[in-house]
Design an enzyme around this catalytic site. Structure first.
Site, PDB file in Angstrom:
ATOM      1  N   SER A 129       0.833  -1.196   0.000  1.00 51.27           N
ATOM      2  CA  SER A 129       0.000   0.000   0.000  1.00 51.27           C
ATOM      3  C   SER A 129       0.876   1.258   0.000  1.00 51.27           C
ATOM      4  CB  SER A 129      -0.958  -0.057   1.196  1.00 51.27           C
ATOM      5  OG  SER A 129      -2.018   0.841   1.037  1.00 51.27           O
ATOM      6  N   ASP A 183      -9.819  -5.732  -4.410  1.00 47.18           N
ATOM      7  CA  ASP A 183      -9.343  -4.537  -3.703  1.00 47.18           C
ATOM      8  C   ASP A 183     -10.185  -3.305  -4.047  1.00 47.18           C
ATOM      9  OD1 ASP A 183      -7.833  -2.520  -2.504  1.00 47.18           O
ATOM     10  OD2 ASP A 183      -5.912  -3.342  -3.159  1.00 47.18           O
ATOM     11  N   HIS A 214      -7.356  -5.944  -0.183  1.00 51.64           N
ATOM     12  CA  HIS A 214      -6.178  -5.070  -0.088  1.00 51.64           C
ATOM     13  C   HIS A 214      -5.002  -5.707   0.667  1.00 51.64           C
ATOM     14  CE1 HIS A 214      -4.333  -1.156  -0.604  1.00 51.64           C
ATOM     15  NE2 HIS A 214      -4.106  -1.032   0.697  1.00 51.64           N
TER      16      HIS A 214
END
Length: 255
Positions: A82, A207, A235
């Protein structure tokens, strides 16, 4: 100014660095680090402002990089999840002697949606910023739920993320705000062509923060890179499909 970040090192072999995402800390990688330490010397860091590095602060990707350089191994495989993917990409672009291979996980060179570019709507990021000022613990919990949404194991994923965050000191609000600003403003799309090391991009098909379309768009922006989509993941594919995730890293390392 020196900034001593908290690092954990385990295993033997090629150096591999795991970089967590916004609002989290290195504890999210516990299972991953354990599994990978049979194959690599695994370095897990708490970024400035997070976990055991909560008293530190860095306002930009380069400030984070400077803090990492204090103890980061040279010539390592960097795995960034991320927001950590932006950090690892920045390292590959600007401190390439530290990076032998780059892996981004559920990450994007530009997280905010703009025009035809898919991503997080700017008003969602603004709302998170406003909420953060009011109640940062609740905001982090909402973000965890958002990260796991769509995953078949969403409830379990959130539980593990929450346990990880709560097992270490809470992040400092200043760094949380700086991180949201990075998610809203950083755009590395045009710089991807300058990455000189092998790159693997890992995605979760479900996601909601980094849509699957981003993977397709990046096939054009970073044509030399490899990509893999985890079918059952949102995610946090390193939690949802842990075994397959580690397998991807091991195979990429030996290519």
């Amino acid at each position: 100014m020196t900034m001593a970040l908290y690092w954990q090192v385990s295993g033997q072999g090629q150096d591999l660095v795991l970089v967590h995402g916004w609002g989290m800390n290195g504890a999210v990688w516990q299972q991953t680090a354990q599994a990978l330490s049979d194959h690599f010397r695994v370095h897990v860091v708490d970024l400035p402002g997070y976990g055991h590095s909560a008293e530190q602060h860095a306002a930009s990707l380069e400030e984070i990089a400077q803090a990492l350089l204090e103890h980061a191994p040279r010539n390592a495989i960097w795995v960034g999840w991320s927001l950590g993917g932006l950090v690892a990409t920045h390292m590959a672009l600007h401190h390439s002697d530290y990076v032998s291979k780059l892996v981004t996980v559920a990450s994007s060179p530009k997280f905010a949606a703009q025009g035809s570019w898919r991503g997080i709507q700017p008003d969602v990021l603004t709302a998170f910023t406003d909420q953060l000022v009011a109640d940062f613990q609740l905001t982090i919990e909402r973000f965890m739920a958002l990260q796991a949404m769509g995953s078949p194991s969403a409830r379990q994923d959130v539980k593990v993320l929450k346990q990880a965050v709560l097992s270490r000191p809470m992040p400092n609000p200043q760094s949380l705000l700086a991180g949201l600003t990075m998610l809203a403003e950083v755009d590395l799309r045009d710089e991807l062509q300058h990455i000189s090391v092998p790159m693997l991009r890992l995605y979760g098909r479900l996601d909601g923060l980094v849509p699957a379309k981003v993977a397709r768009d990046l096939n054009h922006l970073a044509p030399y890179s490899e990509a893999f989509m985890f079918d059952q993941s949102s995610h946090a594919p390193f939690m949802t499909e842990a075994e397959a995730f580690c397998q991807q890293l091991i195979e990429f390392a030996t290519r």
